[in-house]
Design a protein around this motif. Structure first.
Motif, PDB file in Angstrom:
ATOM      1  N   TYR A 107      14.125  41.372  56.596  1.00 18.09           N
ATOM      2  CA  TYR A 107      14.525  40.748  57.792  1.00 18.09           C
ATOM      3  C   TYR A 107      14.950  39.286  57.685  1.00 18.09           C
ATOM      4  O   TYR A 107      15.253  38.172  58.839  1.00 18.09           O
ATOM      5  CB  TYR A 107      12.900  39.980  58.649  1.00 18.09           C
ATOM      6  CG  TYR A 107      12.313  41.769  58.741  1.00 18.09           C
ATOM      7  CD1 TYR A 107      12.629  42.693  59.798  1.00 18.09           C
ATOM      8  CD2 TYR A 107      11.105  42.136  57.832  1.00 18.09           C
ATOM      9  CE1 TYR A 107      12.693  43.925  60.006  1.00 18.09           C
ATOM     10  CE2 TYR A 107      10.810  43.092  58.527  1.00 18.09           C
ATOM     11  CZ  TYR A 107      11.443  44.165  59.300  1.00 18.09           C
ATOM     12  OH  TYR A 107      10.431  45.567  58.877  1.00 18.09           O
TER      13      TYR A 107
ATOM     14  N   VAL B 163       3.820  33.283  64.639  1.00 21.20           N
ATOM     15  CA  VAL B 163       4.449  33.123  63.586  1.00 21.20           C
ATOM     16  C   VAL B 163       4.586  31.756  62.853  1.00 21.20           C
ATOM     17  O   VAL B 163       4.783  31.188  63.570  1.00 21.20           O
ATOM     18  CB  VAL B 163       5.114  33.922  63.787  1.00 21.20           C
ATOM     19  CG1 VAL B 163       5.766  34.475  62.462  1.00 21.20           C
ATOM     20  CG2 VAL B 163       5.342  35.747  64.626  1.00 21.20           C
TER      21      VAL B 163
ATOM     22  N   VAL C 124       2.444  36.835  70.023  1.00 25.36           N
ATOM     23  CA  VAL C 124       1.625  36.260  68.314  1.00 25.36           C
ATOM     24  C   VAL C 124       2.265  34.840  67.758  1.00 25.36           C
ATOM     25  O   VAL C 124       3.371  35.002  67.669  1.00 25.36           O
ATOM     26  CB  VAL C 124       2.350  37.834  67.296  1.00 25.36           C
ATOM     27  CG1 VAL C 124       1.566  37.892  66.547  1.00 25.36           C
ATOM     28  CG2 VAL C 124       1.673  39.455  67.860  1.00 25.36           C
TER      29      VAL C 124
ATOM     30  N   PRO D 233      10.726  47.597  62.914  1.00 24.83           N
ATOM     31  CA  PRO D 233      10.430  46.342  64.088  1.00 24.83           C
ATOM     32  C   PRO D 233       9.722  45.559  62.986  1.00 24.83           C
ATOM     33  O   PRO D 233       9.344  45.832  62.272  1.00 24.83           O
ATOM     34  CB  PRO D 233       9.742  47.270  65.177  1.00 24.83           C
ATOM     35  CG  PRO D 233       9.064  48.200  64.771  1.00 24.83           C
ATOM     36  CD  PRO D 233      10.281  48.875  63.452  1.00 24.83           C
ATOM     37  N   GLN D 234      10.134  44.078  63.203  1.00 19.48           N
ATOM     38  CA  GLN D 234       9.933  43.791  62.348  1.00 19.48           C
ATOM     39  C   GLN D 234       7.973  43.455  63.543  1.00 19.48           C
ATOM     40  O   GLN D 234       8.273  42.163  64.531  1.00 19.48           O
ATOM     41  CB  GLN D 234      10.187  41.560  62.841  1.00 19.48           C
ATOM     42  CG  GLN D 234      10.359  40.993  61.757  1.00 19.48           C
ATOM     43  CD  GLN D 234      11.589  40.047  61.671  1.00 19.48           C
ATOM     44  OE1 GLN D 234      11.831  40.082  62.266  1.00 19.48           O
ATOM     45  NE2 GLN D 234      10.753  38.794  61.124  1.00 19.48           N
TER      46      GLN D 234
ATOM     47  N   GLU E 115       5.524  41.640  63.757  1.00 23.46           N
ATOM     48  CA  GLU E 115       5.476  39.265  64.253  1.00 23.46           C
ATOM     49  C   GLU E 115       5.410  39.775  65.091  1.00 23.46           C
ATOM     50  O   GLU E 115       4.932  38.927  65.680  1.00 23.46           O
ATOM     51  CB  GLU E 115       5.475  38.941  62.868  1.00 23.46           C
ATOM     52  CG  GLU E 115       5.280  39.206  61.292  1.00 23.46           C
ATOM     53  CD  GLU E 115       6.177  39.916  60.270  1.00 23.46           C
ATOM     54  OE1 GLU E 115       6.334  40.746  61.336  1.00 23.46           O
ATOM     55  OE2 GLU E 115       5.848  39.939  58.941  1.00 23.46           O
ATOM     56  N   TYR E 116       7.037  40.306  65.252  1.00 24.39           N
ATOM     57  CA  TYR E 116       7.558  39.459  66.801  1.00 24.39           C
ATOM     58  C   TYR E 116       7.578  40.520  67.450  1.00 24.39           C
ATOM     59  O   TYR E 116       7.989  40.442  68.914  1.00 24.39           O
ATOM     60  CB  TYR E 116       8.936  39.315  66.235  1.00 24.39           C
ATOM     61  CG  TYR E 116       9.153  37.665  65.046  1.00 24.39           C
ATOM     62  CD1 TYR E 116       9.189  36.390  65.730  1.00 24.39           C
ATOM     63  CD2 TYR E 116       9.189  37.910  64.062  1.00 24.39           C
ATOM     64  CE1 TYR E 116       8.985  35.557  64.913  1.00 24.39           C
ATOM     65  CE2 TYR E 116       9.721  36.836  63.009  1.00 24.39           C
ATOM     66  CZ  TYR E 116       9.122  35.519  63.648  1.00 24.39           C
ATOM     67  OH  TYR E 116       9.279  34.692  62.601  1.00 24.39           O
TER      68      TYR E 116
END
Lengths: 220, 489
Positions: free
Chosen positions: B38, B23, B21, A72-73, A75-76
């Motif tokens: 990513y 970003v 969050v 999983p990323q 941050e998101y």
């Protein structure tokens, strides 16, 4: 020991017993699901615990699995948004199934459908939980073992759900499969209605807000 | 009441986990950047900085007009000034050597008409695509004609079709590869004596079901007209140090980029097969975030490509005016440039070539040539890659460690260090590096070794543990019996 605490203890013992019964159900689905609803061998409390365990398994799979299997990323990553689909799909399945089977001579009540479906999820918990640990012992070349087991868990769950439908509603296999497919169609209709409802609500709100703005603009 | 409270607390607790969050928002304002695992843009130090700008007027010969191509041989730069029907030859310090505007054919002088490209071989012989005169001129350095390539006498060329050479390249055996307008069968290959031999690198024809039905329903006249709208397949080509052709394509469906059907950059062998290695996070397709604004939208469209001596290649995207650099494995090294009027930005870049490690980028609209030089950061990457490619992982790791000091987001550096640690059999540390940059295969290699070592070191405990698990229930049963006094009955 007061009467109240003895009563509480009895309730707890009943809960544990019904929870343990899930282990019987997954190996003896026909007996198991019949007795689950007709002999009161299961409880809604235990079903809720099982559902919570399914969610916990998912969360742990995402967070603690080896990065070879889940990346999983962060941050998101939003835990709530990851959990909600499962809860929503589960409850929609129950509601949609209940709505359809009442029209199709199903014997099951909503509570029974909820209970049986939750009990049918037991293999998912039993297999996917240890897989979180096992994922850390595997390389990419050996990842097929991981996927074999996780697919096996899914297939087992699907078969159990079919058995549950047969026993709860007193259906034949064909009718159980047919009603399950219809249930999925029903779920799609529910989703469509919800989306349409929300977009309509949003638009009507927008209309009133712009109306208010217009009036406020003219008056002042 | 307490139940309600509990529910409320529960909801509040869940809401806590749902706090979005923040970003750093996507923006393309970085001059130099890279893409991570990513596909997120990561700003990076500049690998190339603009050093000098050449305008036609600064040479005293009037501004360039619609310049089409730049070519470098040794220390000489050739600029094809298409609009002025001339080729300008300058040295590495941007001093004018000469202006070529005509060649000598059998004693008679012949001028160019809209020349599009030039290639100069090792012997300093010039190959000029004299496009609107429908010929490719092969002349020696004194501009005396050696031979001329004209329309091949082949069935695939109809009588009314003009032969318009656009781009050319010559390999070291003297074969000429030519990109011609309205030819969609690939590059034209001419042998050493100037005869057309074959087409090379044709695209595989994909026909969708829809197109089949569409063609069935069309009249003969419609079908004939449709064949005229076949786009030129390739946009440019260059020959690399190993005599392979690097080619770029701009005509493809954006949707095919990620499923491998479209390959904007190809490396063709002599049979026309694509042998480009695509081991990066994504295949070399240029931009991954297709931000839209103004005239800019959609994927990268590569106008030109140049292959360095160390097997890295630099592709020029005309959509966003950026240069994409890839290494021999297809990893994206860095992206730099952009659209604009500032020094180091481009308006409509059409051609790129290299001189040593310098890059020369020709801007068609600004009619200027920009020279970019390698920074310390860029040369560290080159050094690291060089050692890495030759298998000296330890030496390359030294460079990668220096690089991480300059750019902590440089994935290749981490993987390079991991490879060195793997070679030194420091598997645990190597795993950390591979894990940080999601290198699944190398991680698995390191992990398999690490697991083997661990099992070998702890085999005693493992056996003891398994035995204990097997024997413990029996032991407990035995103790229970002893306690109950059943043993001595």
């Amino acid at each position: 020991m007061s009467i109240k605490s003895a009563f509480e203890k009895d309730k707890l013992i009943h809960l544990v017993k019904t929870l343990r019964y899930s282990l019987y159900v997954i190996f003896h689905p026909f007996d198991g699901f019949w007795d689950l609803t007709h002999e009161k061998r299961g409880s809604k409390g235990a079903a809720t615990i099982l559902l919570a365990l399914v969610l916990l398994t998912q969360v742990w799979t995402w967070t603690y699995s080896s990065f070879l299997f889940y990346w999983p990323q962060w941050e998101y990553f939003n835990l709530l948004m990851e959990i909600i689909p499962t809860v929503v799909l589960f409850s929609m399945w129950c509601i949609s199934n209940w709505s359809l089977t009442t029209l199709m001579d199903g014997k099951g009540k909503l509570g029974q459908i909820y209970m049986a479906t939750a009990y049918a999820m037991t293999p998912y918990i039993l297999i996917r939980m240890p897989l979180v640990l096992i994922s850390h012992l595997l390389t990419v070349e050996e990842s097929s073992y991981y996927y074999i087991f996780s697919n096996f868990a899914t297939i087992w769950c699907v078969l159990l759900v079919l058995c549950a439908m047969m026993m709860v509603h007193d259906y034949s296999l064909g009718k159980a499969v047919f009603s399950s497919i219809l249930t999925i169609v029903g779920m799609m209709i529910i989703i469509f209605l919800i989306v349409m409802f929300f977009s309509l609500i949003t638009q009507s709100f927008g209309y009133f807000i712009s109306l208010y703005k217009e009036v406020a603009f003219r008056l002042y | 009441m307490t139940k309600l409270k509990r529910i409320i607390t529960c909801i509040l607790l869940m809401a806590l986990t749902a706090v979005p969050v923040t970003v750093a928002s996507a923006n393309s304002s970085f001059y130099t950047y890279n893409y991570d695992f990513y596909d997120v843009q990561m700003e990076s130090p500049d690998a190339y900085t603009p050093e000098a700008l050449l305008l036609g007027s600064s040479l005293g010969i009037g501004d360039f007009k619609d310049p089409g191509a730049v070519f470098v041989r040794g220390n000489t730069i050739y600029i094809v000034d298409s609009g002025n029907n001339r080729i300008v030859e300058v040295d590495s310090n941007f001093n004018l050597i000469r202006v070529i505007d005509k060649v000598t054919i059998d004693g008679a002088e012949s001028t160019f008409l809209n020349p599009k490209d030039i290639f100069v071989n090792e012997a300093n012989e010039l190959f000029i695509c004299d496009s609107d005169n429908y010929r490719v001129l092969h002349v020696d350095y004194d501009l005396k004609l050696i031979k001329m390539y004209t329309k091949p006498e082949d069935d695939t060329f109809s009588a009314e079709q003009n032969f318009i050479p656009l781009k050319c390249a010559v390999d070291n055996t003297g074969r000429l590869y030519l990109l011609a307008a309205n030819v969609n069968k690939g590059f034209l290959e001419f042998d050493k004596s100037g005869n057309f031999s074959q087409y090379i690198g044709a695209n595989k024809v994909k026909v969708s079901l829809f197109e089949v039905i569409q063609k069935r329903l069309m009249t003969k006249a419609q079908r004939a007209r449709m064949e005229l709208f076949v786009p030129t397949e390739y946009s440019n080509l260059c020959i690399d140090i190993d005599n392979f052709i690097y080619s770029t394509t701009t005509t493809f469906d954006a949707g095919d980029l990620f499923n491998g059907l479209a390959a904007p950059i190809r490396r063709l062998n002599s049979l026309g097969e694509d042998i480009l290695i695509r081991n990066g996070y994504e295949p070399p397709i240029g931009e991954l975030w297709w931000d839209t604004g103004g005239d800019v939208s959609g994927p990268s469209r590569f106008e030109d490509i140049t292959a360095m001596d160390n097997d890295t290649y630099y592709a020029l995207d005309r959509i966003r005016g950026r240069v994409f650099s890839y290494d021999f494995q297809g990893n994206l090294l860095y992206v730099f440039g952009g659209l604009g009027n500032k020094f180091g930005y481009f308006q409509y870049p059409v051609s790129i070539d290299h001189m040593g490690t310098d890059l020369l980028i020709l801007d068609n609209r600004a009619a200027s040539l920009t020279r970019m030089t390698l920074t310390e950061y860029g040369s560290l990457i080159n050094s690291g890659l060089k050692e890495y490619k030759e298998g000296r992982y330890e030496e390359s790791a030294d460079y990668w460690r220096q690089l991480i000091q300059m750019n902590g987001n440089y994935d290749l550096a981490y993987i390079g260090i991991g490879r060195a640690l793997l070679r030194q059999e420091r598997f645990g540390e190597a795993m950390e590096y591979f894990k940080a940059k999601k290198d699944f295969d190398n991680y698995s290699k390191a992990f398999a070794e690490y697991r083997k070592e661990w099992v070998e070191a702890n085999v005693g405990y493992l056996v003891a543990g398994i035995l204990a698990l097997l024997l413990l229930p029996k032991l407990i049963r035995f103790i229970k019996k002893v306690v109950k006094g059943e043993v001595f009955k």
